[in-house]
Design a protein around this motif. Sequence first.
Motif, PDB file in Angstrom:
ATOM      1  N   LYS B 125       0.831  -1.214   0.000  1.00  0.00           N
ATOM      2  CA  LYS B 125       0.000   0.000   0.000  1.00  0.00           C
ATOM      3  C   LYS B 125       0.863   1.260   0.000  1.00  0.00           C
ATOM      4  O   LYS B 125       0.490   2.266  -0.583  1.00  0.00           O
ATOM      5  CB  LYS B 125      -0.879   0.025   1.264  1.00  0.00           C
ATOM      6  CG  LYS B 125      -2.234  -0.611   1.082  1.00  0.00           C
ATOM      7  CD  LYS B 125      -3.299  -0.009   1.994  1.00  0.00           C
ATOM      8  CE  LYS B 125      -3.148  -0.397   3.452  1.00  0.00           C
ATOM      9  NZ  LYS B 125      -3.591  -1.762   3.764  1.00  0.00           N
ATOM     10  N   ASP B 126       1.975   1.192   0.772  1.00  0.00           N
ATOM     11  CA  ASP B 126       2.734   2.425   0.992  1.00  0.00           C
ATOM     12  C   ASP B 126       4.176   2.109   1.403  1.00  0.00           C
ATOM     13  O   ASP B 126       4.600   0.952   1.379  1.00  0.00           O
ATOM     14  CB  ASP B 126       2.035   3.261   2.079  1.00  0.00           C
ATOM     15  CG  ASP B 126       1.752   2.416   3.333  1.00  0.00           C
ATOM     16  OD1 ASP B 126       2.458   1.387   3.552  1.00  0.00           O
ATOM     17  OD2 ASP B 126       0.816   2.743   4.075  1.00  0.00           O
ATOM     18  N   PRO B 169       0.867   3.025  -3.911  1.00  0.00           N
ATOM     19  CA  PRO B 169       0.431   1.627  -4.071  1.00  0.00           C
ATOM     20  C   PRO B 169       1.226   0.958  -5.189  1.00  0.00           C
ATOM     21  O   PRO B 169       1.344   1.516  -6.270  1.00  0.00           O
ATOM     22  CB  PRO B 169      -1.049   1.742  -4.440  1.00  0.00           C
ATOM     23  CG  PRO B 169      -1.488   3.024  -3.805  1.00  0.00           C
ATOM     24  CD  PRO B 169      -0.293   3.943  -3.900  1.00  0.00           C
TER      25      PRO B 169
END
Lengths: 376, 376
Positions: B125-126, B169
């Motif tokens: 995601k990050d 992402p």
Amino acid sequence: MKGEVKLGILGGGQLGRMLIQAGLDFNLYTLVLDPDENAPCKDVCHEFFVGSFRDFDTVYEFGKNCDILTIEIEHVNADALEKLEQEGVKVYPDAKTVRTIQDKGLQKEFYKKHAIPSADFRILKDAEELKANTDFLPAFQKLRREGYDGRGVTRLQSEADLGKGFAEPSLLEKLVDFEKEISVIVARNASGQVTAFPVVELSFHPEHNLVDSLFAPANVPYKLQRLAIEIATRVIESFDMVGILAVEMFLTKDGQILVNEVAPRPHNSGHHTIKANYTSQYEQHLRAILNLPLGSTDIQSAAVMLNLLGEPGYDGEAKYEGLQEALTVPGVYIHLYGKKYTRAARKMGHITVLGTDLEEAQQRAESIKNVIKVIA
Amino acid sequence: MKGEVKLGILGGGQLGRMLIQAGLDFNLYTLVLDPDENAPCKDVCHEFFVGSFRDFDTVYEFGKNCDILTIEIEHVNADALEKLEQEGVKVYPDAKTVRTIQDKGLQKEFYKKHAIPSADFRILKDAEELKANTDFLPAFQKLRREGYDGRGVTRLQSEADLGKGFAEPSLLEKLVDFEKEISVIVARNASGQVTAFPVVELSFHPEHNLVDSLFAPANVPYKLQRLAIEIATRVIESFDMVGILAVEMFLTKDGQILVNEVAPRPHNSGHHTIKANYTSQYEQHLRAILNLPLGSTDIQSAAVMLNLLGEPGYDGEAKYEGLQEALTVPGVYIHLYGKKYTRAARKMGHITVLGTDLEEAQQRAESIKNVIKVIA
């Protein structure tokens, strides 16, 4: 190439359309002149001008904005071409060649002068002269100018046929007892390089006198193929022209090859080269007039080309029947010309049928021959 | 076909341009949407709209005038495609396929779900999640969205490389110890007919990470070619999509084939088919979306395709050097994309080099490889 070349085309029909289609790969900027506001080139060129390519002023005004001017029909104003040449526009084919070819009388005299084999002929001014030359019959009488796709030609068997004859300037041409009609497309660039496409064999529709189908490679002995290519090469070199030249020839029953007529532009007998040859006739014409090295004319696949003509009895907005069925056959490729309206025998498109050899291509062509119909 | 089909294309680049070039043979009426007012399609389509293909309203307004809507770039607004589908526009590829493919995370999950072999991966995601997955290195980190032609991809060897990583992402993908990269282009029409082009072998430019050249037929054992085609066929059938799909694959040193990524549109690895195969990828895409029988994908000639990239250090109006010299080599064909401006590594055109066999094509390609330069 330095920047964008402005290419003007006189005539906006299917030949121009396929030329522009090929020209996209060369970043050409294209301008087209045609009297028909719905001509096939209309939506594919950069600038479309409605006007007559037979009119001096119209052609001159159109041409002076072009770097290179070419044609897709030979019935154009040759005086305007000459003036444009003098003013530095590259005109390919040149005015002199166009002037000779658009007059069948001058064309025949040109062959005679350059020892290019061609059927015997007599030049006629009028009905009087026709009457005075009945000793030359049976013969074809052909109008000197404007004959095209079988128009302006009549067969005179004997004196009894004189009523069918033309009174206009024309020529009488001896009937040729031919076995086959063949065509060789040659190209020449400004540097003098010449290439020839392999011989194609033509077959004509019995009624319309239009090319019905053709195939390549031709079913002609190698020696005669060599001879046909030699003759075609001699023709383009005699004209000293730049661009593409289609040379239609008769192969006589006694093994001679006689030039029938020529067209100094892409030609119906070269459509199949788009799919079947390394280089298409359209790309070859562009290479010639851009003075680029000419491409290989080698055959990639054997091919049959069928003209897709408007079905007799239909007149109006074109509809295409049978495409779905025809395309189930491997090797079948459709080329439609973007013509909105159909009429009997109008050239609406063509079909190229490829095969690994000629037999395969011919079998496939046979199986789809009457499948596609252009109706309204 | 009944009358003229209105075909909308999202994206106006070279892929759209070559699609329109092929579409002329089918009498298509073409509309194009692109943000760049000088896009390569501008002068070759019937109607050109300047606007973003990423914007819902723009795509919806554009698409609702079309009978069929297709793409030449996958980064388009998929929600608008979905709404247009619901309203009866034929959208090929469909919204669902485009949505899956434009997100590399969804794409990888799709392969997993459909048992399509592909490298192991993790979805991130990050930056936090990247840091938590260093056990997975060495790996490529790829942005889930908008990666294109080598952008949005970075190689992370170890924890020390985390600074080069993306915070957006993304996914981590295991390095594949591959011997070759290959591509198979498959097509499927609405009736469910599927064809595959023969395997092509790719080589990449070491710096730009762009396809530098490719050749066909691939120099890969027959069994692996069959397997590659089987996998590509499984991918297009799993997507249940209509149109053309380019499937790029790794051939690993231990003889496995892994799907790298796919593009649901004409693709760089299919340019050579214009000159080298019976049917080009562009015509095949059109046949698929028009629901016509698909064409034969047989090879007519062996081919090498070279991308013609803007020379580094030049920025401005494009000039082409060396065309004259390159075209002296038989089998060499130039395709320029009509882009006015060049910059380093911009795709300005491609060159197809044909030969009677691969060796001949490769020798010819080698002899012209550095001859043509795009400068300003």
